[in-house]
Design an enzyme around this catalytic site. Structure first.
Site, PDB file in Angstrom:
ATOM      1  N   ASN A  54       0.873  -1.175   0.000  1.00  0.00           N
ATOM      2  CA  ASN A  54       0.000   0.000   0.000  1.00  0.00           C
ATOM      3  C   ASN A  54       0.909   1.224   0.000  1.00  0.00           C
ATOM      4  O   ASN A  54       1.512   1.552   1.014  1.00  0.00           O
ATOM      5  CB  ASN A  54      -0.889  -0.032   1.260  1.00  0.00           C
ATOM      6  N   LYS A  65       0.033   4.229  -0.210  1.00  0.00           N
ATOM      7  CA  LYS A  65      -0.630   5.396   0.394  1.00  0.00           C
ATOM      8  C   LYS A  65      -0.434   6.614  -0.526  1.00  0.00           C
ATOM      9  O   LYS A  65      -0.400   6.445  -1.745  1.00  0.00           O
ATOM     10  CB  LYS A  65      -0.111   5.617   1.817  1.00  0.00           C
ATOM     11  N   HIS A 102      -9.411   1.209   5.223  1.00  0.00           N
ATOM     12  CA  HIS A 102      -8.122   1.377   5.905  1.00  0.00           C
ATOM     13  C   HIS A 102      -8.318   2.335   7.075  1.00  0.00           C
ATOM     14  O   HIS A 102      -9.130   3.272   6.986  1.00  0.00           O
ATOM     15  CB  HIS A 102      -7.083   1.932   4.917  1.00  0.00           C
ATOM     16  N   GLU A 138      -6.687   4.741   8.040  1.00  0.00           N
ATOM     17  CA  GLU A 138      -6.475   6.153   7.677  1.00  0.00           C
ATOM     18  C   GLU A 138      -7.723   6.733   7.003  1.00  0.00           C
ATOM     19  O   GLU A 138      -8.023   7.922   7.158  1.00  0.00           O
ATOM     20  CB  GLU A 138      -5.215   6.277   6.799  1.00  0.00           C
ATOM     21  N   GLU A 159      -5.033  -4.843  10.730  1.00  0.00           N
ATOM     22  CA  GLU A 159      -4.005  -3.823  10.900  1.00  0.00           C
ATOM     23  C   GLU A 159      -4.249  -3.071  12.209  1.00  0.00           C
ATOM     24  O   GLU A 159      -5.072  -2.132  12.245  1.00  0.00           O
ATOM     25  CB  GLU A 159      -4.043  -2.820   9.746  1.00  0.00           C
ATOM     26  N   GLY A 164       3.029   2.249  10.734  1.00  0.00           N
ATOM     27  CA  GLY A 164       4.019   3.308  10.565  1.00  0.00           C
ATOM     28  C   GLY A 164       4.796   3.644  11.822  1.00  0.00           C
ATOM     29  O   GLY A 164       5.467   4.675  11.885  1.00  0.00           O
ATOM     30  N   SER A 200       3.797  -2.153  10.227  1.00  0.00           N
ATOM     31  CA  SER A 200       5.244  -2.232  10.455  1.00  0.00           C
ATOM     32  C   SER A 200       5.864  -3.571  10.043  1.00  0.00           C
ATOM     33  O   SER A 200       6.814  -4.037  10.662  1.00  0.00           O
ATOM     34  CB  SER A 200       5.577  -1.906  11.916  1.00  0.00           C
TER      35      SER A 200
HETATM   36  P1  13P Z   1       3.325   0.361   7.519  1.00  0.00           P
HETATM   37  O1  13P Z   1       3.789  -0.944   6.908  1.00  0.00           O
HETATM   38  O2  13P Z   1       4.056   1.557   6.999  1.00  0.00           O
HETATM   39  O3  13P Z   1       3.279   0.274   9.012  1.00  0.00           O
HETATM   40  O4  13P Z   1       1.804   0.563   7.041  1.00  0.00           O
HETATM   41  C1  13P Z   1       0.908  -0.474   7.173  1.00  0.00           C
HETATM   42  C2  13P Z   1      -0.325  -0.128   6.448  1.00  0.00           C
HETATM   43  O5  13P Z   1      -1.064   0.763   6.846  1.00  0.00           O
HETATM   44  C3  13P Z   1      -0.621  -0.856   5.217  1.00  0.00           C
HETATM   45  O6  13P Z   1      -1.925  -0.634   4.778  1.00  0.00           O
END
Ligand code: 13P
Length: 248
Positions: free
Chosen positions: A8, A10, A93, A95, A163, A169, A208
């Site tokens: 992803n 983003k 997601h 976010e 997640e 992150g 992560s």
């Molecule tokens: P990270 O791997 O950067 O922690 O992000 C995970 C994520 O949100 C994937 O959708």
């Protein structure tokens, strides 16, 4: 069902980043993956990426609108993602839930839109740190699944991604025992809700994941792959995560 390692990106990536896609395609041609591979770049890059990677791995969107078309300025329909070359779309997601106030009901409507357009839906669930500390992670995720995953979901049209919000992150991950416990809980929730359809639906872990921890995480029971953020942006790191999948 083959495992899935999904990237992803983003809101990262310009046309210059297509070089990472080409490098990934070339590397997979030299060393085929033991899993399905998916990259979800910003929607602006999907069509160009489709031209570059020529089916070497799948492409996906990161969100879609529930309607096929209409007066929704700034939105993209599942049909548009499909038309650009996507075969998956990430939905719900954390976010999107946090920054855009997406409810689980909206996520369910988007999942139906994805299927309507012929896309596979990757439906994300996960608890916040406060919810985990309060012992509510299993309950929160089960409720999100109940409300976000439509009854018609099957392993052919839907993938679940667990997640934990606090692991995204941050460089922090749950322990292996905690991941295994949540995946087992998600599996039983899916079976309770969907019956046989929930038995072999892939459940990805996200938060992560990196080349150093991928082997252990991907080897856990009921972990059907990974949804990778930051470490998917660089082809070398993403390839090392893909290589951590054991051949079935
Ligand atoms: P990270 O791997 O950067 O922690 O992000 C995970 C994520 O949100 C994937 O959708």
């Amino acid at each position: 069902m083959a495992a899935l390692v999904a990237g992803n990106w983003k809101m990262n990536g310009l046309a210059a980043s297509l070089g990472e896609m080409v490098a990934l395609k070339d590397a997979l041609a030299r060393q085929p993956a033991a899993c399905d591979v998916l990259v979800c770049p910003p929607a602006t890059l999907i069509a160009q990426a489709a031209g570059c990677v020529k089916g070497a791995f799948a492409l996906g969107g990161q969100d879609c609108h529930a309607s096929p078309k209409g007066a929704f300025t700034g939105d993209l329909s599942a049909e548009m993602l499909k038309d650009a070359g996507a075969s998956y779309v990430i939905l719900g997601h954390s976010e999107r839930r946090h920054y855009h106030g997406e409810t689980s009901e909206a996520v369910a409507a988007k999942a139906r839109a994805a299927w309507r357009a012929g896309l596979k839906a990757i439906i994300c669930v996960g608890e916040s740190e406060a919810q985990r500390n309060a012992g509510d992670a299993p309950h929160v995720c089960a409720a999100q699944l109940d409300e976000s995953v439509p009854q018609e979901a099957t392993s052919a049209n839907t993938v679940i991604a667990y997640e934990p919000v606090w692991a995204i992150g941050t460089g922090r991950t749950p322990t292996s025992a905690e991941i295994a416990a949540m995946h087992a809980h998600i599996r039983s929730s899916l079976i309770a809700r969907l019956g046989a359809g929930g038995k072999d639906m892939l459940i990805l872990y996200g938060g992560s994941v990196n080349p150093g921890n991928a082997g252990e995480i991907l080897g856990l029971p009921e972990v059907g792959g990974a949804l990778v953020g930051g470490a998917s942006l660089k082809c070398d790191d993403f390839l090392r995560i893909i290589a951590a999948v054991n051949p079935a």
